[in-house]
Motif scaffolding. Sequence first.
Motif, short mmCIF file in Angstrom:
data_model
loop_
_atom_site.label_atom_id
_atom_site.label_comp_id
_atom_site.label_asym_id
_atom_site.label_seq_id
_atom_site.Cartn_x
_atom_site.Cartn_y
_atom_site.Cartn_z
N GLU A 288 40.21 26.42 95.00
CA GLU A 288 39.80 25.65 93.50
C GLU A 288 41.03 26.56 93.07
O GLU A 288 41.51 27.76 93.02
CB GLU A 288 38.81 26.70 93.28
CG GLU A 288 37.18 26.36 94.67
CD GLU A 288 37.10 27.20 95.40
OE1 GLU A 288 36.50 26.95 96.74
OE2 GLU A 288 37.39 28.24 95.11
N ARG A 289 41.38 25.85 91.76
CA ARG A 289 41.61 25.91 90.95
C ARG A 289 41.42 26.87 89.85
O ARG A 289 39.64 26.98 89.82
CB ARG A 289 42.58 24.86 89.97
CG ARG A 289 43.53 23.89 91.08
CD ARG A 289 44.21 22.65 90.19
NE ARG A 289 44.60 23.45 88.61
CZ ARG A 289 46.28 23.53 89.17
NH1 ARG A 289 46.57 24.03 89.96
NH2 ARG A 289 46.45 23.91 87.95
N GLU A 290 41.39 27.54 88.58
CA GLU A 290 40.19 28.43 87.48
C GLU A 290 39.87 27.45 87.08
O GLU A 290 40.52 26.29 86.70
CB GLU A 290 41.22 29.37 87.49
CG GLU A 290 42.06 28.43 85.74
CD GLU A 290 43.32 29.96 84.89
OE1 GLU A 290 42.64 30.42 84.45
OE2 GLU A 290 43.93 29.66 85.08
N ALA A 291 38.86 27.41 86.67
CA ALA A 291 37.81 26.72 86.66
C ALA A 291 37.77 26.86 84.65
O ALA A 291 37.54 26.02 83.73
CB ALA A 291 36.22 27.28 86.70
N GLY A 292 38.17 27.74 83.98
CA GLY A 292 38.01 27.61 82.49
C GLY A 292 38.71 30.01 82.13
O GLY A 292 38.88 30.79 83.01
N LYS A 293 37.38 30.05 81.00
CA LYS A 293 37.50 31.54 81.07
C LYS A 293 37.17 32.57 81.56
O LYS A 293 35.85 32.15 82.02
CB LYS A 293 36.86 31.96 79.54
CG LYS A 293 36.92 33.09 79.07
CD LYS A 293 36.20 32.95 77.35
CE LYS A 293 36.41 34.56 76.95
NZ LYS A 293 35.92 35.55 77.27
#
Length: 117
Positions: free
Chosen positions: A57-62
């Motif tokens: 998974e790619r980073e999703a946010g803060k």
Amino acid sequence: MTLTWEQVVVDAADSGALGSWWAEALGWVVVGEAPGEVEIRPAPDRLPGLVFVTVPEREAGKNRLHLDFRPDDQAAEVARLLSLGARTADVGQGEQPWVVLTDPEHNVFCVLGSRHR
């Protein structure tokens, strides 16, 4: 209580590269490597450590968690970390005595000011 803090696990796109970056940034040693996983510690027999695990998974946010570091010389450490590939970050902190940076995979961390003795 017999609970011991062992490590913090960090999801990564490239666990080897990110683990190596943090080992250099902190002056820590790599104590374990396996496919998709790298563990670093301050010394082989010292805890806690950081474990970098490759995830799809790619980073999703803060970030919901970040690390704070207190150097002897904030300006020198910020300059050194920037030279290693860290970047400054604005997370809405405004004017503060700490500097917010990101590692090469955009994980936020703070470099605090020197502690007054």
